[in-house]
Design a protein around this motif. Sequence first.
Motif, PDB file in Angstrom:
ATOM      1  N   ARG A 229       0.861  -1.181   0.000  1.00  0.00           N
ATOM      2  CA  ARG A 229       0.000   0.000   0.000  1.00  0.00           C
ATOM      3  C   ARG A 229       0.897   1.230   0.000  1.00  0.00           C
ATOM      4  NH1 ARG A 229      -5.511   0.656   1.822  1.00  0.00           N
ATOM      5  NH2 ARG A 229      -6.119   2.750   1.170  1.00  0.00           N
TER       6      ARG A 229
ATOM      7  N   GLY B  36      -0.141   5.069   0.281  1.00  0.00           N
ATOM      8  CA  GLY B  36      -1.119   6.142   0.360  1.00  0.00           C
ATOM      9  C   GLY B  36      -2.452   5.700  -0.223  1.00  0.00           C
ATOM     10  N   ASP B  37      -2.928   6.444  -1.223  1.00  0.00           N
ATOM     11  CA  ASP B  37      -4.191   6.093  -1.883  1.00  0.00           C
ATOM     12  C   ASP B  37      -3.953   5.207  -3.097  1.00  0.00           C
ATOM     13  OD1 ASP B  37      -2.923   7.967  -3.414  1.00  0.00           O
ATOM     14  OD2 ASP B  37      -4.711   9.167  -3.830  1.00  0.00           O
ATOM     15  N   ARG B  38      -2.803   4.550  -3.154  1.00  0.00           N
ATOM     16  CA  ARG B  38      -2.466   3.657  -4.261  1.00  0.00           C
ATOM     17  C   ARG B  38      -2.056   2.295  -3.719  1.00  0.00           C
ATOM     18  NH1 ARG B  38      -3.316   5.850  -9.521  1.00  0.00           N
ATOM     19  NH2 ARG B  38      -2.765   8.036  -9.541  1.00  0.00           N
TER      20      ARG B  38
ATOM     21  N   PRO C 278      -4.894   2.728  -8.563  1.00  0.00           N
ATOM     22  CA  PRO C 278      -5.659   3.439  -7.531  1.00  0.00           C
ATOM     23  C   PRO C 278      -6.309   2.455  -6.565  1.00  0.00           C
ATOM     24  CG  PRO C 278      -6.804   3.512  -9.643  1.00  0.00           C
ATOM     25  CD  PRO C 278      -5.458   2.919  -9.911  1.00  0.00           C
ATOM     26  N   ALA C 279      -6.310   2.806  -5.285  1.00  0.00           N
ATOM     27  CA  ALA C 279      -6.844   1.895  -4.275  1.00  0.00           C
ATOM     28  C   ALA C 279      -8.364   1.822  -4.309  1.00  0.00           C
ATOM     29  CB  ALA C 279      -6.380   2.322  -2.877  1.00  0.00           C
ATOM     30  N   ALA C 280      -9.010   2.818  -4.872  1.00  0.00           N
ATOM     31  CA  ALA C 280     -10.479   2.813  -4.925  1.00  0.00           C
ATOM     32  C   ALA C 280     -10.929   3.339  -6.268  1.00  0.00           C
ATOM     33  CB  ALA C 280     -11.037   3.678  -3.818  1.00  0.00           C
TER      34      ALA C 280
END
Length: 608
Positions: free
Chosen positions: A535, A537-539, A606-608
């Motif tokens: 992981r 951050g947001d990635r 991207p995580a989301a």
Amino acid sequence: MIGLLHIAIGSLGAAFSLLILRADPRRHDNRAFAALGLLDALMALFRGVAGLLGASLVEVSVLTPCVIVSPFLAWATLEFAWSFPLNRPLAWRWRLPIAAAALTTAGLLAGADLAWASLASNLGFFIPTTVLMIVWQYRNLRRFTGDRLGPRLVVAALALRWIAANVVYVSWGHIDATLWAQLVWIDSTVMALASFVMIGLAIIRSNLFTMRSAMGELALEVAFFVTGLVLTVAAVLNALSVRDRYPVVGTTLVLLAALIPLGVFVVTERLRPRLEAGVDPRRAQCRELLEAADATATGDAAAVIASAEATLTAISAGGTARFRPATAGDAALPEDALAVPVAAGGHRFGALEVTGGVRDRETVRAAGLLAERIAAACELRRLAGELEAASRLATLGAFAAAIAHDIRTPLTSVQLNVQILRGKVALPPDDMEHFDIALDELRRLDQHVRELLDYAKPVALHREVVALRDVADDAARAIEAQLDERGLHLARAHDADLPPLAIDATRLRQVLWNLLDNAAKASPAGATIELVTRRAGDRVVIDVIDHGAGIAAADLPHVFEPFFTTRPDGTGLGLAICQKLVRGHGGELVVRSTPAAGSTFSVVLPAA
């Protein structure tokens, strides 16, 4: 007299604010100072007008509007304290709660008993704001490596102003009314004027370089502002007196008086070049040179560079200006030289350098403007080159895809017939080897044809929510047998908190298999290849790490370009297809490599 003093202070504050903003509107600290300065000036002007109309500074009708504006002034001050002199915007994790607190405090001051609201807002908002402001400025001062006199003046001015304001307004209702009125007068005049002058001079010292030019511009700004204010106030007062006898005519005149500031602004902008020529001839001359260069500018980068060099040489008054391309390297500059980077679109094209001559505010500002023009022209040339290359590449890709499509059917037929023929003949093993060689070559050609067709086709993803760890493990199991044959080891490591992703699992496995296969081909026997999911951050990131020969620095920028390959048996489409598939998922495929140490290919999603 007190009213006129407040009007003069407000005019000076507004002029300082506009001066700093005009010096460099791109700097966040300049914009923040302009905001807090104009809010403070607005409060001073309001007090001044109220004083001219006979009101006292401590009347509730005068105090209430000022205290309602104060939370927003505190917000602007925190924006400035965070930014100056490092020129960075306030982080949203601070901005949102500060904005909410400012709005809440303003509402409290507007709707409650002023004495109680003043005490509550000071203890709950203004005093914590003062502490936070001092802490941020002290931290910035420690991190700043340039001339610290300017930042120290700012820290002193802000601390002095806000500490004094806190003392004054916390004492509301707790000391003698006459003494409190005197303290309000001191805070709104002496402290306001001192903070304006100290902060303004500090920023001028830090950013503007030429005091004479800055003071000349300040004088013009004050003159323009006072002229507009005096004309507007006079017109409004006369219109109000007329309205007492002729209501319709007077109301019309009041509305027309509201247009006077706009008219003054239009007139002053027309007169500014002429007035500046008298106050600061050098600035007027620099303006003319820049306007002349802008009028003769063309879209050709070479012409823009030549014009910028000539213009900056003239502005520097005896200096020499030249554009140094980034490819020329970073040679040492003399101590009196000025170098402004030329960059746009994430690309650095070089630097605009001035050696010798006059190094003042006008030289620095002109160098910045001309560097922006060169950067825009170079970026346009770069984009035009990329567009032309992309057009050629698209044509080549379409042609290659058409040929691949025509070849695939007969190639499959040849491969099938060779397999049938091999099964029917009885030849010695040495002769049968020729069939095996032919089949291997036919399979290789078929793989190349498939890659061409895959690259030419648009990406069609069939997303499903899956665990990234499972996709990575599937790709690893699919290639482990081949790695064992080559004597290679595969080490896997996965973060435990990876979120499930909506991805095309088949396509992502294809990407990972290709990256693992490339890592295997680049690794010596006995080496270890690492497959890591993590992981960031947001990635989320999937790393494929090898410890092979690495990629040459000259080849690194081209590894994802189609048809670029360093292997004699490659088409140069494998990594290009991987990049295309990853971008189809909204991610990016990046590479880091050190010759003789290995390479890391990272799939960033991207995580989301």
